[in-house]
Write an enzyme that holds these catalytic residues in place. Structure first.
Site, short mmCIF file in Angstrom:
data_model
loop_
_atom_site.label_atom_id
_atom_site.label_comp_id
_atom_site.label_asym_id
_atom_site.label_seq_id
_atom_site.Cartn_x
_atom_site.Cartn_y
_atom_site.Cartn_z
CE LYS A 109 -7.53 -0.28 2.14
NZ LYS A 109 -6.63 -1.26 2.72
CB SER A 161 -0.96 -0.01 1.18
OG SER A 161 -0.25 -0.18 2.39
CG HIS A 207 -4.24 -1.16 -1.36
ND1 HIS A 207 -4.79 0.09 -1.54
CD2 HIS A 207 -3.90 -1.23 -0.06
CE1 HIS A 207 -4.75 0.76 -0.40
NE2 HIS A 207 -4.22 -0.03 0.53
C1 LIG Z 1 -6.55 -1.57 4.15
C2 LIG Z 1 -6.04 -2.91 4.38
C3 LIG Z 1 -6.65 -3.76 5.31
C4 LIG Z 1 -7.78 -3.31 6.17
O1 LIG Z 1 -8.99 -3.31 5.47
P1 LIG Z 1 -10.27 -2.64 6.15
O2 LIG Z 1 -11.41 -3.18 5.40
O3 LIG Z 1 -10.09 -1.15 6.03
O4 LIG Z 1 -10.27 -3.06 7.58
C5 LIG Z 1 -6.17 -5.05 5.44
N1 LIG Z 1 -5.12 -5.47 4.71
C6 LIG Z 1 -4.49 -4.68 3.82
C7 LIG Z 1 -3.35 -5.22 3.02
C8 LIG Z 1 -4.93 -3.36 3.63
O5 LIG Z 1 -4.31 -2.58 2.75
#
Ligand SMILES: *Cc1c(COP(=O)(O)O)cnc(C)c1O
Length: 397
Positions: free
Chosen positions: A244, A186, A214
């Site tokens: 996301k 990320s 992502h």
């Molecule tokens: C954003 C993210 C999460 C968390 O996801 P949420 O639905 O916001 O709790 C978990 N793992 C990775 C790799 C992320 O980038």
């Protein structure tokens, strides 16, 4: 009266964060989290959200959520195993499985919760986990919760992974061994080397676990990193988030039917935390339906990302090695990075500074998140603001 040790702990540590400039002041939004946002009464071009496809404000998702609220109310009322499973939850899970090309899927309240749920449901103190050193915090916490031996390997370094997998196997001390990675990292936007990871997993009989928060909705026509590499059916666990690209909230694990049956029987956030609300589920179903029928928004996302990247690069900024829409602008020095973000904001662009300890020292950056819903006019304005601030701070000439 409160505990003196707690008060001392809190004031010392908060003070420390503040003197080091690491205390994050949170800016509340006064608008939807769209391509522009309103903060403190000012409209800003928003380059900070994970709302890749603009679905968080899509009228069709909103309509589905409203209809679900009218029919089912605002809360699920219980955990999934008591009476918090609605037909809607099952419909979402069926659609997710189809979308991810797996036999089955199970939805959780967040992506973070998926990692709390899934790792410790199968791994224990007699097992080992090979984990990329840049994995997301929720992966790290999920691994710790399992009590398995955690063996970090160098970021995307397949020689290091192979060597550590071999060592762990030859040691003979572990029952199961898992390799776990973000699909897309990320902070840099690079993609995990899944073909090699799958090969190494086959060679040493490892469980494969990809957290594609992502990658889902972005790569592989939306199905994610595994599909992008043509590896459907070759990865045991695929984690995705609904918060996301999908634009709502929640997460899911996709895999073989047996795995999903086990997670529904044994994973703790499924058993002990109230299920996703009807509105969240209905909006997520609508998003999956839209992505299954059209890749137009994904195409627009990539076009916008390429446009922003080309613009920043042409100005002379270092945009790193991103292979996805995540567009870091690497400035290095932490103080300059913070000041850069502040000046962008003053000029009407909201893009956050990411500094140590989120990224290594000396690699401070502004992390830009273009989306399908930005217009070229917004991106041109953002690029012009970057030029102005960059010259002002003598980062570019
Ligand atoms: C954003 C993210 C999460 C968390 O996801 P949420 O639905 O916001 O709790 C978990 N793992 C990775 C790799 C992320 O980038």
């Amino acid at each position: 009266m409160s505990c003196r040790q707690l008060s001392q702990f809190l004031s010392e540590n908060l003070g420390d964060l503040k003197t080091k400039g690491l205390y994050n002041v949170i800016d509340p939004l006064q608008s939807a989290n769209g391509p522009t946002i309103i903060i403190k009464g000012r409209e800003l071009i928003n380059l900070s959200s994970n709302n890749y496809l603009g679905l968080a404000t899509d009228s069709r998702l909103k309509q589905s959520a409203v209809e679900a609220i009218q029919k089912y109310g605002v809360g699920a009322g219980a955990v999934r195993t008591i009476n918090g499973t609605f037909e809607l939850h099952l419909e979402l899970e069926e659609k997710l499985a189809k979308f991810k090309r797996t036999e089955a899927a199970v939805a959780y309240q967040s992506g973070f919760n998926c990692n709390m749920a899934a790792i410790s449901a199968v791994m224990d103190k007699n097992d080992a986990i090979l984990s990329d050193e840049l994995n997301h915090a929720s992966i790290i916490d999920g691994c710790r919760l399992s009590k398995a031996k955690i063996i970090a390997y160098k970021h995307s370094d397949m020689d290091d992974l192979r060597m550590k997998a071999e060592q762990a196997r030859n040691l003979g001390a572990y029952n199961k061994i898992m390799v776990i990675t973000d699909g897309v990292f990320s902070m840099d936007g690079d993609i995990a080397s899944l073909p090699e990871i799958v090969d190494i997993a086959e060679e040493f009989d490892l469980i494969t676990y990809v957290d594609d928060a992502h990658g889902s909705g972005v790569l592989g026509e939306g199905a994610g990193t595994v599909k992008h590499f043509g590896l459907s059916g070759k990865v045991d666990f695929q984690i995705g988030t609904l918060s996301k690209a999908i634009g709502v909230v929640g997460g899911y694990v996709a895999g073989k039917q047996e795995l999903i049956d086990w997670l529904k029987a044994r994973s703790r956030p499924f058993l002990f935390s109230t299920s996703l609300s009807p509105a969240d589920v209905a909006a997520s179903i609508k998003a999956i339906d839209l992505l299954s029928n059209s890749t137009e928004q994904i195409r627009q996302l990539w076009e916008n990302a390429d446009y922003l990247k080309a613009g920043l690069k042409k100005l002379g900024f270092d945009i790193g090695n991103s292979q996805t829409p995540i567009t870091p602008c690497i400035l290095g020095d932490e103080i300059i990075t913070q000041e850069f973000s502040r000046q962008l904001n003053a000029e009407g662009v909201y893009a956050k500074a990411i500094v140590f300890p989120t990224v290594p020292r000396g690699t401070g950056r502004i992390r830009n998140m273009p989306s399908a819903s930005h217009t070229y006019q917004m991106l041109d304005t953002a690029i012009a603001v970057y030029a102005k601030v960059g010259r002002n701070l003598r980062v570019i000439h």
